[in-house]
Each structure stands twice: as structure tokens, then as C-alpha cells.
Design a protein around this motif. Structure first.
Motif, PDB file in Angstrom:
ATOM      1  N   LEU A  51       0.862  -0.979  -0.235  1.00  0.00           N
ATOM      2  CA  LEU A  51       0.257   0.194   0.010  1.00  0.00           C
ATOM      3  C   LEU A  51       0.858   1.384   0.150  1.00  0.00           C
ATOM      4  CD1 LEU A  51      -2.564  -0.923   2.390  1.00  0.00           C
ATOM      5  CD2 LEU A  51      -3.357  -0.516   0.290  1.00  0.00           C
ATOM      6  N   LEU A  52       0.652   2.607  -1.244  1.00  0.00           N
ATOM      7  CA  LEU A  52       1.636   3.414  -0.548  1.00  0.00           C
ATOM      8  C   LEU A  52       0.986   4.498  -0.388  1.00  0.00           C
ATOM      9  CD1 LEU A  52       2.950   2.969  -3.938  1.00  0.00           C
ATOM     10  CD2 LEU A  52       3.871   2.002  -2.498  1.00  0.00           C
ATOM     11  N   ASP A  53       1.186   5.541   0.206  1.00  0.00           N
ATOM     12  CA  ASP A  53       0.904   6.913   0.237  1.00  0.00           C
ATOM     13  C   ASP A  53       0.036   7.715  -0.898  1.00  0.00           C
ATOM     14  OD1 ASP A  53       1.093   6.404   3.204  1.00  0.00           O
ATOM     15  OD2 ASP A  53       3.065   7.552   3.439  1.00  0.00           O
ATOM     16  N   ASN A  54      -0.782   7.853  -0.653  1.00  0.00           N
ATOM     17  CA  ASN A  54      -1.468   9.355  -1.073  1.00  0.00           C
ATOM     18  C   ASN A  54       0.403   9.924  -1.968  1.00  0.00           C
ATOM     19  OD1 ASN A  54      -2.600  10.893  -2.969  1.00  0.00           O
ATOM     20  ND2 ASN A  54      -4.688  10.998  -2.090  1.00  0.00           N
ATOM     21  N   PRO A  55       0.452   9.804  -3.392  1.00  0.00           N
ATOM     22  CA  PRO A  55       1.340  11.064  -3.727  1.00  0.00           C
ATOM     23  C   PRO A  55       1.227  12.495  -3.259  1.00  0.00           C
ATOM     24  CG  PRO A  55       0.071  10.115  -5.755  1.00  0.00           C
ATOM     25  CD  PRO A  55      -0.466   9.976  -4.057  1.00  0.00           C
ATOM     26  N   ASP A  56      -0.176  12.785  -3.918  1.00  0.00           N
ATOM     27  CA  ASP A  56      -0.408  14.598  -3.095  1.00  0.00           C
ATOM     28  C   ASP A  56      -0.049  15.049  -1.511  1.00  0.00           C
ATOM     29  OD1 ASP A  56      -1.456  13.887  -5.922  1.00  0.00           O
ATOM     30  OD2 ASP A  56      -3.765  14.091  -5.361  1.00  0.00           O
ATOM     31  N   LEU A  57      -0.052  13.631  -0.745  1.00  0.00           N
ATOM     32  CA  LEU A  57       0.214  14.412   1.131  1.00  0.00           C
ATOM     33  C   LEU A  57       1.593  15.040   1.326  1.00  0.00           C
ATOM     34  CD1 LEU A  57      -1.017  10.911   2.152  1.00  0.00           C
ATOM     35  CD2 LEU A  57      -1.997  12.770   1.558  1.00  0.00           C
ATOM     36  N   LEU A  58       2.791  14.215   0.489  1.00  0.00           N
ATOM     37  CA  LEU A  58       3.971  14.610   0.930  1.00  0.00           C
ATOM     38  C   LEU A  58       4.649  15.162  -0.530  1.00  0.00           C
ATOM     39  CD1 LEU A  58       4.823  12.618   3.488  1.00  0.00           C
ATOM     40  CD2 LEU A  58       4.308  15.339   3.800  1.00  0.00           C
ATOM     41  N   THR A  59       4.354  16.418  -0.931  1.00  0.00           N
ATOM     42  CA  THR A  59       5.638  17.096  -1.569  1.00  0.00           C
ATOM     43  C   THR A  59       5.880  17.807  -1.663  1.00  0.00           C
ATOM     44  OG1 THR A  59       3.237  18.265  -2.508  1.00  0.00           O
ATOM     45  CG2 THR A  59       3.737  16.357  -3.486  1.00  0.00           C
ATOM     46  N   ASP A  60       6.152  18.188  -0.947  1.00  0.00           N
ATOM     47  CA  ASP A  60       7.280  19.796   0.072  1.00  0.00           C
ATOM     48  C   ASP A  60       7.916  18.408   0.920  1.00  0.00           C
ATOM     49  OD1 ASP A  60       7.967  21.751   1.570  1.00  0.00           O
ATOM     50  OD2 ASP A  60       6.975  22.447   0.739  1.00  0.00           O
ATOM     51  N   LEU A  61       9.450  18.914  -0.299  1.00  0.00           N
ATOM     52  CA  LEU A  61      10.724  18.873   0.803  1.00  0.00           C
ATOM     53  C   LEU A  61      10.379  19.148   2.541  1.00  0.00           C
ATOM     54  CD1 LEU A  61      13.889  19.535  -1.305  1.00  0.00           C
ATOM     55  CD2 LEU A  61      12.738  17.329  -0.525  1.00  0.00           C
ATOM     56  N   ARG A  62       9.870  20.478   2.802  1.00  0.00           N
ATOM     57  CA  ARG A  62      10.254  20.728   4.158  1.00  0.00           C
ATOM     58  C   ARG A  62       9.228  19.845   4.753  1.00  0.00           C
ATOM     59  NH1 ARG A  62      11.305  23.297   1.049  1.00  0.00           N
ATOM     60  NH2 ARG A  62      10.512  24.961  -0.422  1.00  0.00           N
ATOM     61  N   GLY A  63       8.011  19.255   4.096  1.00  0.00           N
ATOM     62  CA  GLY A  63       7.024  18.357   5.351  1.00  0.00           C
ATOM     63  C   GLY A  63       8.226  16.602   5.479  1.00  0.00           C
ATOM     64  N   LEU A  64       9.074  16.916   4.356  1.00  0.00           N
ATOM     65  CA  LEU A  64       9.695  15.448   4.631  1.00  0.00           C
ATOM     66  C   LEU A  64      10.490  14.831   6.242  1.00  0.00           C
ATOM     67  CD1 LEU A  64      10.327  14.741   1.336  1.00  0.00           C
ATOM     68  CD2 LEU A  64       8.912  13.654   1.646  1.00  0.00           C
ATOM     69  N   PHE A  66      13.633  15.999   7.010  1.00  0.00           N
ATOM     70  CA  PHE A  66      15.354  17.020   7.377  1.00  0.00           C
ATOM     71  C   PHE A  66      15.282  18.022   8.608  1.00  0.00           C
ATOM     72  CE2 PHE A  66      14.414  15.416   2.562  1.00  0.00           C
ATOM     73  CZ  PHE A  66      16.036  14.531   2.425  1.00  0.00           C
ATOM     74  N   PHE A  67      16.598  17.883   8.540  1.00  0.00           N
ATOM     75  CA  PHE A  67      16.676  18.662   9.837  1.00  0.00           C
ATOM     76  C   PHE A  67      16.591  19.970   8.667  1.00  0.00           C
ATOM     77  CE2 PHE A  67      17.991  14.803  11.912  1.00  0.00           C
ATOM     78  CZ  PHE A  67      17.357  14.990  13.353  1.00  0.00           C
ATOM     79  N   ARG A  68      16.428  20.632   9.802  1.00  0.00           N
ATOM     80  CA  ARG A  68      16.714  22.375   8.832  1.00  0.00           C
ATOM     81  C   ARG A  68      18.751  22.697   7.775  1.00  0.00           C
ATOM     82  NH1 ARG A  68      15.730  26.481  12.870  1.00  0.00           N
ATOM     83  NH2 ARG A  68      13.798  25.343  12.682  1.00  0.00           N
ATOM     84  N   LYS A  69      19.626  22.071   8.591  1.00  0.00           N
ATOM     85  CA  LYS A  69      20.710  22.234   7.986  1.00  0.00           C
ATOM     86  C   LYS A  69      20.881  21.277   6.841  1.00  0.00           C
ATOM     87  CE  LYS A  69      25.431  21.731   9.697  1.00  0.00           C
ATOM     88  NZ  LYS A  69      26.768  21.448  10.631  1.00  0.00           N
ATOM     89  N   MET A  70      20.309  20.237   7.134  1.00  0.00           N
ATOM     90  CA  MET A  70      20.394  18.861   6.893  1.00  0.00           C
ATOM     91  C   MET A  70      19.843  19.268   5.527  1.00  0.00           C
ATOM     92  SD  MET A  70      21.782  16.476   5.264  1.00  0.00           S
ATOM     93  CE  MET A  70      22.636  15.256   6.837  1.00  0.00           C
ATOM     94  N   LEU A  71      18.502  20.193   5.329  1.00  0.00           N
ATOM     95  CA  LEU A  71      17.881  19.719   4.133  1.00  0.00           C
ATOM     96  C   LEU A  71      18.540  21.202   3.426  1.00  0.00           C
ATOM     97  CD1 LEU A  71      15.210  20.078   2.800  1.00  0.00           C
ATOM     98  CD2 LEU A  71      14.050  22.193   4.174  1.00  0.00           C
ATOM     99  N   ARG A  72      19.100  22.236   4.346  1.00  0.00           N
ATOM    100  CA  ARG A  72      19.878  23.194   3.586  1.00  0.00           C
ATOM    101  C   ARG A  72      20.899  22.752   2.391  1.00  0.00           C
ATOM    102  NH1 ARG A  72      19.545  26.457   8.360  1.00  0.00           N
ATOM    103  NH2 ARG A  72      21.602  25.286   8.934  1.00  0.00           N
TER     104      ARG A  72
END
Length: 154
Positions: A51-64, A66-72
Motif C-alpha cells: 500500500l502506498l501513501d497518496n502521492p499528493d500528501l507529501l510533495t514538499d521537501l519541508r514536510g519530509l 529533514f533537519f534544517r541544516k540537512m535540508l539546506r
């Protein structure tokens, strides 16, 4: 087995080779995406449904998560004009979700984005999807005017 293969768009006659496909179903007004993988075994075939999550739920990197420094750091890498990003991890760890969110950040009409993965777990926002194997697709990209190429191994 045959019904699952038909729903997933797989070849029902192909038994000696593993196959991967997907389909959607609705249950109680909720859309579910299912990934189907078949594997030949000694006395027939084995099938795995995920079963896969709905692809529209997490399409923003900030919602995944990531720690702030790792995301940068990650953003600095994927926004470079050249390079490779290797996304690895066990099944269900978010490899495809991370790449899908990255595509969402990069996708623009002035970019020529090619994905080199035969089947994406979720919908893919790339301007072009390769129908060849990831290796042959990536070998043919240099000199083709591609701004960004993404692949994911499985």
C-alpha cells in the motif's frame, strides 16, 4: 494472481521473470495506491502487494522531516547545474517520496527534466520519462539538452 497482474498492467503470461506494476482502488471513499511485485519461485509465482501513501500528501521537501541544516545542504546539491544524487534506504523509507518532492522543487517550464526509472511509485512531475532501462537512459543523456536527470534504484 491473474487478476492482480491485469489490474497492475503486467503480462499475465510472463512467469519466468519478475514484474512490477501498480494500480489504484477506492475503499470507503479513500483512494489507495497499490504496488504489485511478482517473483518466480520453484512451484509458481509469489506476489507482494504494498500500500502506498497518496502521492499528493507529501510533495514538499519541508514536510519530509529533514533537519534544517540537512535540508539546506540537500537543496544546495540538487540545485547545482551538474551532479548526481544517490538516494538509498530500505523499502518504505521514502526514497521515491524524496525524489518526487525534489522534482516538485525543480520542475519548471524552462527546465528539461528526464527521469530514468521505468515505473515510479507515485506520479511523476518530470517533463520526460524514459522508457528504457535506467542505465541506458543515463548514458544517452549527455549532450541532449537535459537540465536534470533523476533515477532511483530498486
Amino acid at each position: 494472481m491473474a487478476r492482480l497482474k491485469v489490474l497492475a498492467g503486467l503480462d499475465i503470461a510472463e512467469r519466468p521473470l519478475p514484474q512490477d506494476g501498480r494500480f489504484s482502488a477506492t475503499l470507503d471513499d479513500a483512494k489507495m495506491d497499490l504496488r504489485v511485485s511478482t517473483l518466480p519461485i520453484t512451484f509458481g509465482e509469489k506476489v507482494v502487494l504494498r500500500l502506498l501513501d497518496n502521492p499528493d500528501l507529501l510533495t514538499d521537501l519541508r514536510g519530509l522531516g529533514f533537519f534544517r541544516k540537512m535540508l539546506r545542504s540537500y537543496e544546495a546539491v540538487f540545485r547545482r547545474p551538474h551532479g548526481t544524487i544517490l538516494v538509498t534506504g530500505p523499502t518504505g523509507s521514502g526514497k521515491s517520496t524524496t525524489l518526487y518532492a525534489t522534482l516538485g522543487e525543480l520542475n519548471a517550464t524552462e527546465r528539461n527534466i528526464v527521469t530514468a526509472r521505468p515505473r515510479w511509485s507515485t506520479g511523476c512531475a518530470a517533463s520526460t520519462r524514459s522508457r528504457s532501462t535506467p542505465g541506458s537512459a543515463l548514458r544517452s543523456i549527455p549532450g541532449s539538452g537535459v537540465s536534470c536527470a533523476l533515477t532511483r534504484t530498486w
